[in-house]
Design a protein around this motif. Structure first.
Motif, PDB file in Angstrom:
ATOM      1  N   ILE A 253      43.106  44.482  33.397  1.00 42.13           N
ATOM      2  CA  ILE A 253      42.971  44.565  34.737  1.00 42.13           C
ATOM      3  C   ILE A 253      41.952  42.657  34.772  1.00 42.13           C
ATOM      4  O   ILE A 253      41.662  41.725  34.303  1.00 42.13           O
ATOM      5  N   ARG A 255      42.408  40.379  37.409  1.00 40.03           N
ATOM      6  CA  ARG A 255      41.191  40.085  38.192  1.00 40.03           C
ATOM      7  C   ARG A 255      40.712  41.023  39.217  1.00 40.03           C
ATOM      8  O   ARG A 255      41.430  41.963  39.537  1.00 40.03           O
ATOM      9  N   ARG A 256      40.282  40.519  40.297  1.00 39.41           N
ATOM     10  CA  ARG A 256      40.089  41.248  41.562  1.00 39.41           C
ATOM     11  C   ARG A 256      40.255  41.232  43.037  1.00 39.41           C
ATOM     12  O   ARG A 256      40.569  40.354  42.915  1.00 39.41           O
ATOM     13  N   GLN A 257      41.117  42.087  44.225  1.00 39.44           N
ATOM     14  CA  GLN A 257      42.282  41.818  44.968  1.00 39.44           C
ATOM     15  C   GLN A 257      41.461  42.498  45.795  1.00 39.44           C
ATOM     16  O   GLN A 257      41.328  43.768  45.718  1.00 39.44           O
ATOM     17  N   GLY A 259      37.983  43.369  46.403  1.00 41.35           N
ATOM     18  CA  GLY A 259      37.076  44.644  45.985  1.00 41.35           C
ATOM     19  C   GLY A 259      38.045  45.229  44.789  1.00 41.35           C
ATOM     20  O   GLY A 259      36.702  45.902  44.172  1.00 41.35           O
ATOM     21  N   GLN A 260      39.140  45.554  44.473  1.00 41.50           N
ATOM     22  CA  GLN A 260      39.780  46.442  44.100  1.00 41.50           C
ATOM     23  C   GLN A 260      40.718  46.052  42.670  1.00 41.50           C
ATOM     24  O   GLN A 260      40.791  44.787  42.688  1.00 41.50           O
ATOM     25  N   PRO A 261      40.254  45.969  41.404  1.00 40.06           N
ATOM     26  CA  PRO A 261      40.502  46.036  40.432  1.00 40.06           C
ATOM     27  C   PRO A 261      42.155  45.924  40.424  1.00 40.06           C
ATOM     28  O   PRO A 261      43.137  46.826  40.800  1.00 40.06           O
TER      29      PRO A 261
END
Length: 272
Positions: A253, A255-257, A259-261
């Motif tokens: 993963i 990062r988060r985009q 709020g989603q992985p």
């Protein structure tokens, strides 16, 4: 006119395009993005990748130097807070951990492509005798310099730097953390990296990806957030074609985009 183009007209067209895109008016948004390209052929606003993300234009070979430099210059001072603390980005630490497991070094000469504020240099400082960094963003380089981790820093684009760098000593470690999301076609990067590396040298980088079904027949594509995504099989095949042995290609993963992985791969390869 300033900077070679009408900034006021460009801003109007770009904001209109964004508004239309958010409203789901893809065809109308695309027309406005094409206005942006006509006003600013160097594409400081990234209109070409937005067209590709909308399915309204061909996928470019890269995000473009002007766009990437502008994007990161704008966010240089808040970069680490945004990327690490808000988005949970940890690729440099993952690279350091994976190298420790399969290719610990030590290394004589490390090149950090797209070094940003120096997160990879900090993570790998104890593994390399000499660390050289290059980034398109002057603002990023200034912040990176303040850390005192790098022996040399350069402002430039990754592939162009590899082509033009005039030191003969090869690199035995080349790192590209969060660089490939701004590149589509990987052949120029891999060919020039191979030419600058010693036999047995290590190349470590991250990618972002999508489910295979989304790619269709494509090896890479621009996703909904204007970043390039690569099929893992394409990455490993092109590495082999340019003289690299893939040591590891693991799902991560990145990062988060929103709020989603954001899924991707962490790749470690050895120059034959």
């Amino acid at each position: 006119m300033a900077g070679g183009f009408d900034e006021e007209a460009l801003a109007e067209a770009y904001n209109r395009a964004l508004t239309l895109e958010k409203a789901g008016e893809a065809v109308e948004a695309a027309a406005a993005y094409r206005e942006c390209l006509a006003l600013d052929p160097d594409d400081h606003g990234g209109a070409a990748v937005r067209l590709a993300a909308l399915g309204q234009g061909e996928t470019p070979a890269s995000a473009g130097d002007a766009y990437v430099a502008t994007l990161f210059d704008q966010h240089a001072d808040a970069f680490e807070d945004i990327l690490v603390r808000q988005l949970g980005y940890g690729v440099p630490a993952l690279i350091a951990e994976r190298l420790g497991e399969i290719a610990p070094g030590p290394y004589r000469r490390m090149l950090d492509l797209g070094c940003g504020t120096g997160l990879a240099g900090e993570a790998l400082a104890e593994r390399a005798e000499t660390i050289i960094g290059v980034d398109l963003s002057e603002g990023m380089i200034e912040n990176c310099f303040d850390k005192g981790v790098y022996d040399q820093l350069f402002i430039g684009e990754a592939v162009g730097f590899l082509e033009d760098f005039d030191e003969e000593a090869p690199f035995d470690l080349v790192v590209a953390a969060d660089v490939l999301p701004y590149l589509g076609d990987l052949d120029p990067l891999l060919a020039n990296a191979a030419a600058r590396m010693a036999g047995g040298g290590i190349l470590a980088f991250s990618t972002e990806t999508l489910p295979d079904a989304v790619f269709g027949s494509r090896d890479f594509m621009v996703g909904p957030h204007q970043r390039f995504h690569h099929r893992a099989a394409y990455v490993t095949e092109r590495l082999g074609a340019h003289g690299f042995e893939v040591l590891s290609c693991e799902g991560i993963i990145v990062r988060r985009q929103e709020g989603q992985p954001a899924p991707g791969h962490l790749v470690v390869a050895r120059r034959r």
